[in-house]
Scaffold this motif. Structure first.
Motif, short mmCIF file in Angstrom:
data_model
loop_
_atom_site.label_atom_id
_atom_site.label_comp_id
_atom_site.label_asym_id
_atom_site.label_seq_id
_atom_site.Cartn_x
_atom_site.Cartn_y
_atom_site.Cartn_z
N HIS A 66 42.88 62.80 18.98
CA HIS A 66 42.05 61.61 18.70
C HIS A 66 41.44 61.73 17.31
O HIS A 66 40.45 62.46 17.12
N HIS A 68 40.79 59.42 13.33
CA HIS A 68 40.85 58.16 12.56
C HIS A 68 41.01 58.53 11.09
O HIS A 68 40.02 58.78 10.39
N LYS A 178 46.31 50.89 21.61
CA LYS A 178 44.94 51.33 21.92
C LYS A 178 44.11 50.11 22.25
O LYS A 178 44.19 49.10 21.56
N HIS A 240 37.35 59.42 25.63
CA HIS A 240 35.91 59.71 25.86
C HIS A 240 35.63 59.94 27.33
O HIS A 240 35.13 60.97 27.70
N ASP A 310 37.72 62.74 17.34
CA ASP A 310 37.25 61.54 16.64
C ASP A 310 37.06 61.86 15.15
O ASP A 310 36.13 61.35 14.51
ZN LIG Z 1 37.88 57.06 18.17
#
Ligand SMILES: [Zn+2]
Length: 398
Positions: A66, A68, A178, A240, A310
């Motif tokens: 995960h 970005h 997603k 999450h 993240d």
């Molecule tokens: Zn994320």
């Protein structure tokens, strides 16, 4: 030319699968052989480059499930993202992907960017125009108008727009879809984290249209209502998976939903940052303890957990994945289990487990060579001596 690497030990990926005084033989970007050194040496032939690491461990390259890439992990990632034009953003994404690879992360799953930039980066790396990790990318996540992470460009309303966006992402080359099933903390104007953004029917439409294109679905879900709806809809991973109570205030662990997650093979990607210790300190010991209990509850009910960070959000960098993995040691997982989670299980969660995530003949040449024994301490995973990402060599900066 072929490459022969020998080391004090080779970890194949699955916990307990270890070869002492081992070796691995690589041809371009594929593993040809792996096993006891004399056996692999015998297959190597004379026309082979050789690297010997007598005090080291060879293991599969790590997978961060995960990230970005479009966010820079600085003090104000969103503000920076919003003022950066696409060309500069793409260059930054390439730099961050390479930073991850140098630190030993040979596969990343990008779960939200704009304009298909991650697809272009992924393809440039796959063509060999740029060095970098393997990228599995979703493109812009579906969200409601002004909903969580709307700035990636995936706002949709109603069945027609949902199907259209999924098809658009598939046409552009998405590896998965997603969907932001619940609100999130980085988009203040979106619904609260515990609240659902899409109905169960709408999530089923997402999964239906994605499966028409042959793509799995990852659902961002903090609230238990959103988790339950996403599991009902048939998503592949829950991001999450925080189990927040509807209406806010505390947690709502639902055994029945968790058991269905386990039986349907839905993975939970916790996506906690490398500085999870600071996060727990801010929560206080009581809530931190509750969180640990919730992780263990999921594990006990058979939900497969996969790590992610993240990366890109404030303070969550692309080169400190090992810090994030230490969370699982803190919870009580063994180092062998954690290495398996970050390689074998993660590759399975990403749908690439038959060619990535293990050191086996025929698998992609994704591996790291580290000083010492990471089964004794995960700290040995920091600063790898050698990283091969699909056969391309990276060296650690230290
Ligand atoms: Zn994320």
């Amino acid at each position: 030319m072929r490459l022969l690497i020998t080391a004090e030990r080779v970890l194949l990926g699955p916990a307990g699968h270890q070869v002492d005084d081992g070796a691995i033989l690589i041809d371009e970007n594929t593993i040809l052989a792996v096993g006891p050194r004399p056996e692999v040496e015998a297959q190597a032939g004379s026309d082979v480059r050789r690297r010997d690491y007598p005090n080291h461990t060879i293991l599969p390259g790590l997978i961060n499930c995960h990230v970005h890439l479009a966010l820079d992990a600085g003090s104000a990632p969103l503000e920076q993202y919003l003022v950066t034009e696409d060309t500069d953003l793409l260059l930054g994404m390439a730099g961050r992907a390479q930073q991850a690879a140098r630190s030993g992360v040979t596969t990343i799953r990008d779960l939200g960017d704009r304009q298909g930039l991650a697809f272009r980066l992924r393809d440039a790396i796959a063509r060999g125009q740029l060095s970098g990790p393997r990228i599995v990318a979703s493109g812009a996540p579906l969200t409601i108008p002004r909903g969580h992470c709307h700035f990636f460009g995936g706002e949709v309303s109603g069945e027609h727009e949902i199907r259209q966006h999924v098809r658009d992402m598939a046409d552009r080359g998405a590896d998965l879809i997603k969907v932001m099933a619940s609100g999130g903390h980085i988009t203040p104007e979106s619904p609260p984290m515990w609240a659902t953004q899409f109905s169960a029917d709408e999530l089923r439409i997402v999964v239906d249209e994605a499966s028409n294109a042959g793509l799995p679905v990852a659902a961002h879900a903090h609230g238990s209502d959103a988790i339950a709806a996403a599991v009902d809809a048939g998503v592949s991973t829950i991001e999450h998976c925080t189990w927040l109570r509807s209406g806010g205030g505390g947690y709502d662990q639902r055994d029945e939903v968790a058991k269905r997650m386990a039986s349907q093979g839905v993975y939970a990607c916790i996506a906690w940052p490398p500085d999870w210790r600071g996060f727990m300190e801010r929560l206080g010991p009581e809530r931190a303890e509750q969180i640990i209990e919730r992780f263990l509850w999921m594990d006990e009910l058979g939900i497969r957990l996969v790590p992610g960070t993240d990366a890109g959000l404030r303070g969550s960098g692309f080169d400190d994945y090992v810090d994030a993995l230490e969370l699982y040691a803190h919870i009580g997982f063994s180092n062998a289990q954690i290495i398996e989670m970050a390689s074998v299980t993660s590759a399975q969660a990403l749908g690439i487990g038959t060619s990535v995530g293990q050191l086996q003949p025929g698998y992609s040449a994704d591996l790291i060579v580290v000083d010492g024994n990471p089964l004794a301490s995960l700290k040995h995973l920091r600063h790898p001596q050698l990283v091969l990402a699909h056969g391309h060599a990276f060296h650690s900066p230290s």
